[in-house]
Design a protein around this motif. Structure first.
Motif, mmCIF file in Angstrom:
data_model
loop_
_atom_site.group_PDB
_atom_site.id
_atom_site.type_symbol
_atom_site.label_atom_id
_atom_site.label_comp_id
_atom_site.label_asym_id
_atom_site.label_seq_id
_atom_site.Cartn_x
_atom_site.Cartn_y
_atom_site.Cartn_z
ATOM 1 N N UNK A 88 64.024 42.763 34.595
ATOM 2 C CA UNK A 88 64.638 42.541 33.286
ATOM 3 C C UNK A 88 63.571 42.534 32.193
ATOM 4 N N UNK A 89 62.453 41.919 32.545
ATOM 5 C CA UNK A 89 61.351 41.826 31.583
ATOM 6 C C UNK A 89 60.731 43.210 31.344
ATOM 7 N N UNK A 90 60.528 43.955 32.446
ATOM 8 C CA UNK A 90 59.920 45.289 32.334
ATOM 9 C C UNK A 90 60.841 46.263 31.601
ATOM 10 N N UNK A 91 62.146 46.157 31.884
ATOM 11 C CA UNK A 91 63.110 47.059 31.233
ATOM 12 C C UNK A 91 63.446 46.599 29.815
ATOM 13 N N UNK A 92 62.843 45.505 29.447
ATOM 14 C CA UNK A 92 63.103 44.902 28.128
ATOM 15 C C UNK A 92 64.601 44.707 27.880
ATOM 16 N N UNK A 93 65.251 44.209 28.909
ATOM 17 C CA UNK A 93 66.675 43.897 28.766
ATOM 18 C C UNK A 93 66.777 42.642 27.903
ATOM 19 N N UNK A 94 67.577 42.742 26.870
ATOM 20 C CA UNK A 94 67.722 41.586 25.996
ATOM 21 C C UNK A 94 68.748 40.615 26.551
ATOM 22 N N UNK A 95 68.244 39.603 27.187
ATOM 23 C CA UNK A 95 69.153 38.565 27.673
ATOM 24 C C UNK A 95 69.327 37.578 26.524
#
Lengths: 187, 87
Positions: A88-95
């Motif tokens: 999630x961090x690498x894909x820059x998923x905005x949680x």
């Protein structure tokens, strides 16, 4: 380990998929409980549980049977969950970070467990992932530092240091968000 | 109340959270079958690649021996002319 588990594992290794189905059905609730700490999204949690069991199946040969099967599954689950956070961090998923403004005042003893967990996971979500993992396992799984170190292959000193830092940070976040005032727990 | 104590209260409550029940066993078995079929479909490629590597190694072994024996090709081109008598 339960004899039935060992029999099922041996059957799996001999190519009996139904035996693995029995193991999945037996332990899925416990694995789901762990994976729920990594994502409160129902669909994501379900996918993570599946990933844990699929990964466990292909590593089954490496399971020696020294510890109970659920311990081994929890170890895989923790790593799968941590990898999920990393991705999630690498894909820059905005949680979306939890909006603490929406919290309503509630009596200490009458707070709903789900609400308490949501607030807590909202706080933990603001920590760096390694520290988040350590506190998640301590808070929700009641894990010792030795157990966390074993699950993740970290040193115990490193886990202790991360737990110490994480506690300080989470306290700071809660104070910054005026959590106690929002909950009405200022007395 | 101290902030850390409040967090501890939340922790105590949160541990008793009930998780929604779902059954993933069928999907897990389906995913395992799919991944196993993927592994099997790669086998012929692996076999072909293995044979290619073995063949290439044999060719390379003989080529190196021949390479060591060969003289300069340019010299070989003019060698017959050098042997022609000039008178």
């Amino acid at each position: 380990m339960k004899n039935a588990d060992w029999d099922d594992i041996q059957d799996c290794l001999n190519g009996d998929e139904q035996a693995y189905g029995r193991l999945v059905r037996q332990y899925q609730a416990q694995v789901a409980k762990l994976m729920w700490r990594f994502s409160r999204n129902y669909a994501v949690c379900e996918r993570l549980v599946q990933d844990v069991f699929v990964e466990a199946y292909f590593s089954l040969k490496s399971y020696g049977g020294k510890a109970p099967f659920i311990h081994w599954l929890r170890k895989i689950g923790t790593r799968v969950g941590y990898r999920f956070w990393k991705e999630q961090e690498e894909d820059k998923v905005n949680v979306p970070l939890m909006d603490f403004d929406g919290i309503e005042k509630v009596e200490e003893d009458s707070i709903d467990p789900s609400q308490a967990a949501e607030i807590l996971q909202g706080l933990l979500g603001r920590l760096p992932k390694a520290e988040r993992l350590v506190l998640t396992l301590i808070y929700f799984e009641d894990c010792s530092t030795r157990e966390i170190a074993e699950r993740m292959g970290w040193t115990r000193a490193m886990v202790k240091m991360r737990a110490y830092r994480a506690r300080n940070k989470i306290k700071g976040i809660a104070e910054k968000e005026n959590l106690l005032e929002k909950l009405g727990w200022t007395h | 109340m101290d902030t850390l104590k409040a967090i501890e209260k939340l922790v105590f409550k949160a541990r008793s959270e009930q998780i929604l029940w779902f059954d993933v066993s069928d999907r897990v078995l389906a995913q395992i079958k799919y991944r196993e079929s993927e592994i099997i479909s790669f086998l012929p490629f692996d076999l072909f690649a293995g044979i290619s590597v073995a063949a290439a190694s044999i060719v390379a072994f003989f080529s190196i021996n021949v390479w060591h024996c060969i003289t300069n090709p340019i010299i070989n081109l003019f060698a017959p002319l050098l042997e022609v008598p000039l008178w």
